[in-house]
Design a protein around this motif. Structure first.
Motif, short mmCIF file in Angstrom:
data_model
loop_
_atom_site.label_atom_id
_atom_site.label_comp_id
_atom_site.label_asym_id
_atom_site.label_seq_id
_atom_site.Cartn_x
_atom_site.Cartn_y
_atom_site.Cartn_z
N SER A 50 0.90 -1.14 0.01
CA SER A 50 -0.12 0.08 -0.02
C SER A 50 0.85 1.38 -0.07
N GLU A 51 2.16 1.14 0.69
CA GLU A 51 2.84 2.33 0.82
C GLU A 51 3.43 2.70 -0.58
N LEU A 52 4.04 1.47 -1.14
CA LEU A 52 4.49 1.74 -2.34
C LEU A 52 3.64 2.13 -3.55
N GLY A 53 2.32 1.67 -3.52
CA GLY A 53 1.32 2.08 -4.18
C GLY A 53 0.88 3.74 -4.34
N LYS A 54 1.40 4.23 -3.27
CA LYS A 54 1.06 5.95 -3.05
C LYS A 54 2.06 6.44 -4.25
N VAL A 55 3.21 5.83 -4.92
CA VAL A 55 3.99 6.20 -5.71
C VAL A 55 4.07 5.42 -6.87
N ILE A 56 4.08 4.03 -6.83
CA ILE A 56 4.44 3.33 -7.81
C ILE A 56 3.19 2.82 -8.76
N ALA A 93 13.07 0.37 -5.69
CA ALA A 93 13.89 -0.07 -4.65
C ALA A 93 14.26 0.96 -3.57
N LYS A 94 14.31 2.13 -3.99
CA LYS A 94 14.58 3.16 -2.76
C LYS A 94 13.29 3.26 -1.91
N LEU A 95 11.94 3.35 -2.46
CA LEU A 95 10.95 3.38 -1.69
C LEU A 95 10.66 2.22 -0.99
N LEU A 96 10.89 0.86 -1.33
CA LEU A 96 10.95 -0.19 -0.66
C LEU A 96 11.64 -0.37 0.63
N ALA A 97 13.17 0.25 0.48
CA ALA A 97 13.96 0.53 1.74
C ALA A 97 13.52 1.53 2.59
N LYS A 98 12.68 2.51 2.13
CA LYS A 98 12.23 3.51 3.00
C LYS A 98 11.18 3.06 3.90
N THR A 99 10.41 1.80 3.69
CA THR A 99 9.39 1.34 4.43
C THR A 99 10.00 0.55 5.63
N LEU A 100 11.58 0.07 5.43
CA LEU A 100 12.13 -0.71 6.49
C LEU A 100 13.01 0.20 7.34
N ASN A 101 12.90 0.05 8.54
CA ASN A 101 13.70 1.18 9.64
C ASN A 101 15.20 0.47 9.45
N VAL A 102 15.99 0.38 8.52
CA VAL A 102 17.25 -0.32 8.52
C VAL A 102 18.23 0.78 7.64
N THR A 158 4.70 17.31 -3.67
CA THR A 158 6.02 17.41 -3.33
C THR A 158 7.13 16.48 -4.18
N LYS A 159 8.18 17.12 -4.26
CA LYS A 159 9.27 16.40 -5.23
C LYS A 159 9.97 15.33 -4.65
N VAL A 160 9.85 15.27 -3.37
CA VAL A 160 10.49 14.33 -2.71
C VAL A 160 9.45 13.15 -2.45
N GLU A 161 9.94 11.89 -3.30
CA GLU A 161 8.76 10.89 -3.17
C GLU A 161 8.85 10.12 -2.17
N GLU A 162 10.10 10.18 -1.50
CA GLU A 162 10.26 9.29 -0.25
C GLU A 162 9.40 9.76 0.98
N LEU A 217 6.33 10.69 0.84
CA LEU A 217 5.08 10.12 0.90
C LEU A 217 4.90 8.56 1.40
N VAL A 218 6.09 7.96 1.57
CA VAL A 218 6.19 6.76 2.05
C VAL A 218 6.63 6.59 3.48
N SER A 219 5.77 5.62 4.39
CA SER A 219 6.08 5.63 5.80
C SER A 219 6.98 4.37 5.97
N THR A 220 7.63 4.49 7.33
CA THR A 220 8.51 3.41 7.55
C THR A 220 7.60 2.48 8.69
N LEU A 221 7.63 1.15 8.05
CA LEU A 221 6.82 0.29 8.84
C LEU A 221 7.63 -0.87 9.46
#
Length: 332
Positions: A31-37, A71-80, A210-214, A216-220
């Motif tokens: 769902s988070e990735l679907g906000k952008v992708i 790949a960048k947005l997927l990494a953003k959903t992970l707190n690593v 917003t120009k920064v797509e990251e 829009l995505v929350s860390t989960l």
């Protein structure tokens, strides 16, 4: 009798492993990735499977189809920790591994870690780096460690490499060796979006504030939760007849007239692990033949080599894998 009861339980979809949290978490990531992708659902699902199965993925597609962004947005959903490395023809091993620097105060050399010391590594255009750098990356991917000045440094889990490459442009590139390709769980082919999806992309981009797509995505998920879900995958049930089905598919690649090189036992293990992750995402604690069929091509296509004759005829590795899977009787 016990095996029959297990099968009956499977038919009734009575889960023996609690997959509720895992399934909800993976759904939230989608769902988070679907906000952008827009679209690219197969790529997203395979990347999520990569995380659960603790395997690296090679993403191949022409420029502009959202390989790097996804790949960048997927990494953003992970707190690593996350690192992005742009591979170039002049990139040296020390540029990614790090280097030893002399400390005047202590009169000793200190190792300064490079960008490869992270949890999620996004490597852009992996086939542009020379053999020395590829070899350095290979050890980290294969052994989850690097050796520098005789000292081994372990990579902290999770350690996953998502690498992209362009299949069209070949100038200034180096072909990845088969041994390194074999270390990727998946090779994910990314295609152009459909007309309807492209219209949605334009509408989404037009309405984006917003120009920064990251942003829009929350860390989960935390590293501990990822490790917990990876451990859950090991509890997914694979019946013996399905293990035989996987082995038969891989064995067929070694005797297939269309292939010069077949897949290794690592491919069999990769199909099994990926199938277990796919089953868990779908809320099942058991693997089905459909799970195996769905992951077979992305697991096998980059591990096999066509004969020159078939390659000249325009046959693709994916087509051969599909033929092999369809030729083998599905277990009942």
């Amino acid at each position: 009798m016990e095996e029959q009861e297990t099968q009956d339980d499977g038919l009734q979809f009575s889960s023996r492993v609690d997959l509720t949290k895992l399934q909800e978490a993976m759904g939230q990531i989608k769902s988070e990735l679907g906000k952008v992708i827009i679209g690219q659902q197969d790529m997203i699902e395979l990347l999520i499977i990569s995380i659960l199965a603790d395997g690296h993925s090679l993403i191949e597609g022409v420029p502009g189809v959202a390989k790097t962004v996804t790949a960048k947005l997927l990494a953003k959903t992970l707190n690593v920790d996350f690192s992005r490395i742009q591979f170039t023809p002049d990139l040296m091993p020390s540029d990614i591994l790090g280097t030893s620097i002399f400390n005047v105060k202590t009169s000793e050399f200190e190792f300064k870690k490079g960008p490869l010391f992270s949890n999620i590594i996004l490597i852009d255009e992996i086939n542009r780096a020379p053999a020395k750098t590829q070899a350095a990356l290979f050890e980290a991917m294969a052994e989850r460690q690097i050796t520098m000045d005789g000292i081994e440094y372990a990579m902290q889990p999770p350690f996953l490499v998502f690498a992209t490459q362009n299949p069209i442009e070949q100038e200034g590139t180096y072909r990845l060796p088969e041994a390194q390709l074999d270390r990727f769980l998946f090779k994910i082919n990314v295609y152009y979006p459909s007309l309807e999806e492209e219209i949605q992309i334009l509408e989404s981009k037009h309405g984006q504030r917003t120009k920064v797509e990251e942003d829009l995505v929350s860390t989960l998920l935390s590293a501990a939760e990822i490790a917990e879900y990876q451990n859950t995958i090991r509890s997914i049930i694979v019946e013996r007849n399905l293990l035989k089905y996987i082995a038969s598919i891989v064995d067929n690649t070694r005797s297939n007239a269309n292939l010069y090189l077949g897949a290794s036992p690592r491919a069999s293990i990769s199909i099994m692990e990926a199938s277990k992750a796919l089953a868990a995402i779908n809320g099942r604690d058991f693997v089905t033949p459909e799970d195996i069929k769905k992951v077979a091509a992305p697991v096998l296509a980059h591990r096999i080599m066509l004969t020159p004759e078939r390659e000249m005829e325009g046959l693709t590795a994916e087509q051969v894998v599909k033929q092999i899977v369809e030729s083998i009787e599905i277990p009942r």
